[in-house]
Scaffold this motif. Sequence first.
Motif, PDB file in Angstrom:
ATOM      1  N   ASN A  63      -6.754  13.451 -62.249  1.00 32.63           N
ATOM      2  CA  ASN A  63      -8.153  13.023 -62.317  1.00 32.63           C
ATOM      3  C   ASN A  63      -8.849  13.057 -60.960  1.00 32.63           C
ATOM      4  N   ASP A  64      -8.096  13.356 -59.899  1.00 31.64           N
ATOM      5  CA  ASP A  64      -8.696  13.321 -58.557  1.00 31.64           C
ATOM      6  C   ASP A  64      -9.854  14.313 -58.463  1.00 31.64           C
ATOM      7  N   GLY A  65     -10.974  13.822 -58.003  1.00 32.73           N
ATOM      8  CA  GLY A  65     -12.144  14.675 -57.847  1.00 32.73           C
ATOM      9  C   GLY A  65     -13.044  14.706 -59.060  1.00 32.73           C
ATOM     10  N   VAL A  89     -15.074  11.912 -50.127  1.00 37.25           N
ATOM     11  CA  VAL A  89     -15.660  11.706 -48.805  1.00 37.25           C
ATOM     12  C   VAL A  89     -14.536  11.708 -47.782  1.00 37.25           C
ATOM     13  N   TRP A  90     -14.676  12.572 -46.781  1.00 37.03           N
ATOM     14  CA  TRP A  90     -13.652  12.687 -45.738  1.00 37.03           C
ATOM     15  C   TRP A  90     -14.336  13.034 -44.424  1.00 37.03           C
ATOM     16  N   ARG A  91     -14.023  12.267 -43.402  1.00 36.89           N
ATOM     17  CA  ARG A  91     -14.590  12.484 -42.072  1.00 36.89           C
ATOM     18  C   ARG A  91     -16.123  12.547 -42.113  1.00 36.89           C
ATOM     19  N   ARG A  92     -16.698  11.612 -42.860  1.00 36.19           N
ATOM     20  CA  ARG A  92     -18.156  11.399 -42.939  1.00 36.19           C
ATOM     21  C   ARG A  92     -18.907  12.523 -43.653  1.00 36.19           C
ATOM     22  N   GLU A  93     -18.213  13.358 -44.389  1.00 37.37           N
ATOM     23  CA  GLU A  93     -18.844  14.402 -45.187  1.00 37.37           C
ATOM     24  C   GLU A  93     -18.340  14.318 -46.618  1.00 37.37           C
ATOM     25  N   THR A  94     -19.173  14.808 -47.554  1.00 33.54           N
ATOM     26  CA  THR A  94     -18.795  14.854 -48.956  1.00 33.54           C
ATOM     27  C   THR A  94     -18.362  16.273 -49.308  1.00 33.54           C
ATOM     28  N   TRP A  95     -17.204  16.378 -49.987  1.00 31.40           N
ATOM     29  CA  TRP A  95     -16.584  17.668 -50.240  1.00 31.40           C
ATOM     30  C   TRP A  95     -16.337  17.873 -51.725  1.00 31.40           C
ATOM     31  N   SER A  96     -16.326  19.151 -52.145  1.00 32.17           N
ATOM     32  CA  SER A  96     -15.764  19.488 -53.442  1.00 32.17           C
ATOM     33  C   SER A  96     -14.248  19.521 -53.288  1.00 32.17           C
ATOM     34  N   PHE A  97     -13.545  19.402 -54.395  1.00 28.57           N
ATOM     35  CA  PHE A  97     -12.085  19.409 -54.331  1.00 28.57           C
ATOM     36  C   PHE A  97     -11.581  20.713 -53.706  1.00 28.57           C
ATOM     37  N   GLY A  98     -12.117  21.840 -54.167  1.00 33.38           N
ATOM     38  CA  GLY A  98     -11.674  23.140 -53.665  1.00 33.38           C
ATOM     39  C   GLY A  98     -11.949  23.330 -52.191  1.00 33.38           C
ATOM     40  N   ASP A  99     -13.136  22.898 -51.744  1.00 33.15           N
ATOM     41  CA  ASP A  99     -13.471  23.045 -50.326  1.00 33.15           C
ATOM     42  C   ASP A  99     -12.553  22.189 -49.450  1.00 33.15           C
ATOM     43  N   LEU A 100     -12.178  21.040 -49.969  1.00 29.56           N
ATOM     44  CA  LEU A 100     -11.312  20.163 -49.188  1.00 29.56           C
ATOM     45  C   LEU A 100      -9.883  20.732 -49.109  1.00 29.56           C
ATOM     46  N   VAL A 101      -9.433  21.367 -50.180  1.00 26.09           N
ATOM     47  CA  VAL A 101      -8.136  22.042 -50.128  1.00 26.09           C
ATOM     48  C   VAL A 101      -8.146  23.097 -49.025  1.00 26.09           C
ATOM     49  N   SER A 102      -9.218  23.873 -48.965  1.00 25.22           N
ATOM     50  CA  SER A 102      -9.325  24.916 -47.931  1.00 25.22           C
ATOM     51  C   SER A 102      -9.388  24.313 -46.538  1.00 25.22           C
ATOM     52  N   GLU A 103     -10.160  23.250 -46.378  1.00 26.91           N
ATOM     53  CA  GLU A 103     -10.350  22.627 -45.074  1.00 26.91           C
ATOM     54  C   GLU A 103      -9.032  22.061 -44.521  1.00 26.91           C
ATOM     55  N   ARG A 104      -8.142  21.604 -45.409  1.00 25.38           N
ATOM     56  CA  ARG A 104      -6.950  20.897 -44.954  1.00 25.38           C
ATOM     57  C   ARG A 104      -5.677  21.756 -45.022  1.00 25.38           C
ATOM     58  N   GLY A 152      -5.549  16.348 -50.118  1.00 28.75           N
ATOM     59  CA  GLY A 152      -5.326  15.096 -49.393  1.00 28.75           C
ATOM     60  C   GLY A 152      -5.857  13.891 -50.129  1.00 28.75           C
ATOM     61  N   THR A 153      -6.192  14.050 -51.421  1.00 28.37           N
ATOM     62  CA  THR A 153      -6.629  12.880 -52.180  1.00 28.37           C
ATOM     63  C   THR A 153      -5.451  11.946 -52.377  1.00 28.37           C
ATOM     64  N   GLY A 154      -5.788  10.689 -52.552  1.00 27.51           N
ATOM     65  CA  GLY A 154      -4.773   9.662 -52.688  1.00 27.51           C
ATOM     66  C   GLY A 154      -5.240   8.384 -52.031  1.00 27.51           C
ATOM     67  N   CYS A 155      -4.303   7.585 -51.588  1.00 27.16           N
ATOM     68  CA  CYS A 155      -4.641   6.315 -50.946  1.00 27.16           C
ATOM     69  C   CYS A 155      -3.582   5.974 -49.907  1.00 27.16           C
ATOM     70  N   THR A 156      -4.020   5.541 -48.746  1.00 26.37           N
ATOM     71  CA  THR A 156      -3.074   4.975 -47.790  1.00 26.37           C
ATOM     72  C   THR A 156      -2.815   3.535 -48.205  1.00 26.37           C
ATOM     73  N   MET A 157      -1.557   3.252 -48.498  1.00 21.88           N
ATOM     74  CA  MET A 157      -1.144   1.947 -49.010  1.00 21.88           C
ATOM     75  C   MET A 157      -0.586   1.128 -47.855  1.00 21.88           C
ATOM     76  N   ALA A 158      -1.041  -0.108 -47.742  1.00 29.12           N
ATOM     77  CA  ALA A 158      -0.676  -0.885 -46.557  1.00 29.12           C
ATOM     78  C   ALA A 158      -0.429  -2.342 -46.894  1.00 29.12           C
ATOM     79  N   ALA A 159       0.343  -2.973 -46.028  1.00 28.03           N
ATOM     80  CA  ALA A 159       0.532  -4.419 -46.077  1.00 28.03           C
ATOM     81  C   ALA A 159       0.701  -4.914 -44.654  1.00 28.03           C
ATOM     82  N   ALA A 160       0.131  -6.071 -44.367  1.00 24.86           N
ATOM     83  CA  ALA A 160       0.215  -6.654 -43.027  1.00 24.86           C
ATOM     84  C   ALA A 160       0.188  -8.165 -43.146  1.00 24.86           C
ATOM     85  N   LEU A 161       0.634  -8.828 -42.102  1.00 24.64           N
ATOM     86  CA  LEU A 161       0.544 -10.280 -42.093  1.00 24.64           C
ATOM     87  C   LEU A 161       0.108 -10.794 -40.736  1.00 24.64           C
ATOM     88  N   TRP A 162      -0.499 -11.960 -40.761  1.00 23.64           N
ATOM     89  CA  TRP A 162      -0.882 -12.691 -39.561  1.00 23.64           C
ATOM     90  C   TRP A 162      -0.220 -14.061 -39.655  1.00 23.64           C
TER      91      TRP A 162
END
Length: 327
Positions: free
Chosen positions: A30-32, A38-53, A314-324
């Motif tokens: 379902n990605d795209g 949105v990547w690096r402050r620009e909006t991309w089509s899925f195909g264009d982003l594949v080419s860019e990366r 490069g679609t997906g999510c950076t998954m993180a956990a942290a504590l203070w």
Amino acid sequence: RMAKLVLGLGVSHTPQMSLPSDCWEDYAKNDGKFFDLVWRRETWSFGDLVSERKTENLSEEIKPQVWQRRFDQITTAVAEAEAALEEAKPDVVLVVGDDHREIYSEAAMPTFSIFWGNNVEAIPPSEIYEAVKPAAWALFGTSRETYACHSDLGRHLIASLHEMEFDVAQVCELPEETSVGHPFIAVRQRLMSNYAIPTPMVPIILNTYFAPNIPSPKRCWDFGQALVRAIESFPQDISVAIVASGGLSHFVVDYEFDNRFLDAIGRGAIEELEAEDFVSGTSECLCWLVAAGACSAMDMKVLGLVPGYRTLAGTGCTMAAALWRGN
């Protein structure tokens, strides 16, 4: 004696981290389709982003054995966060999450709001996207549940923050059959899974997605710093934890941003962060800024920072956990 903030946590809530890795391929289909990329402050089509990366060799990141390793890494990090919460045994958990039109709508969407009613309902939806169903337990729960809230603390926070010139919307009840959003349910399901009854909460709701009243990174940090002052002026001897729910970069992974973001909030270098980067799902990092601001006197530890690439774009999510935690 007064209330005391004893622990801070930040945890992603993407469905991906609660889906077994052999489900990631179906989830990626379902990605795209449902959102702008949105990547690096620009909006991309899925195909264009594949080419860019192409030069990033992302094909190495979307192999089953890599996906399994990434899933194991974030699972371990979340387990560490859950253990820290169990060890701290707070009397109340403040949960900072964004709204996805679960509570509010385009008709009214406050920048900051705090719920101070007696309880909220977690109600699983009647319909769920097929690809998300294996993660529905984490996002929505497996059955209807009532979460107790700490009304007195919630009301005190609202009044105190107004004195500190934050115009916080107050919410003391939700419309009938309205479920609290998945950012809050995910905290119960992933960080309080061993509890028959979850620790009482105070939901703190940010508008991170919907213009024109999205708060800036600095405003969120300042809100967090005011929040800890409000907590510690509450005239009851209780311990409090704060949990930021959401993030990091998505729906396109930007691992460089993620590292830079965590470094900046760990050092309190908020001037290095720019609002233009907090867009799409990455905007949920604003919730982490609130928690980091509240916990700025504590030591921060990153438990896990896991780039969950799903496709060649490069679609997906950076998954993180942290504590203070204090010394």
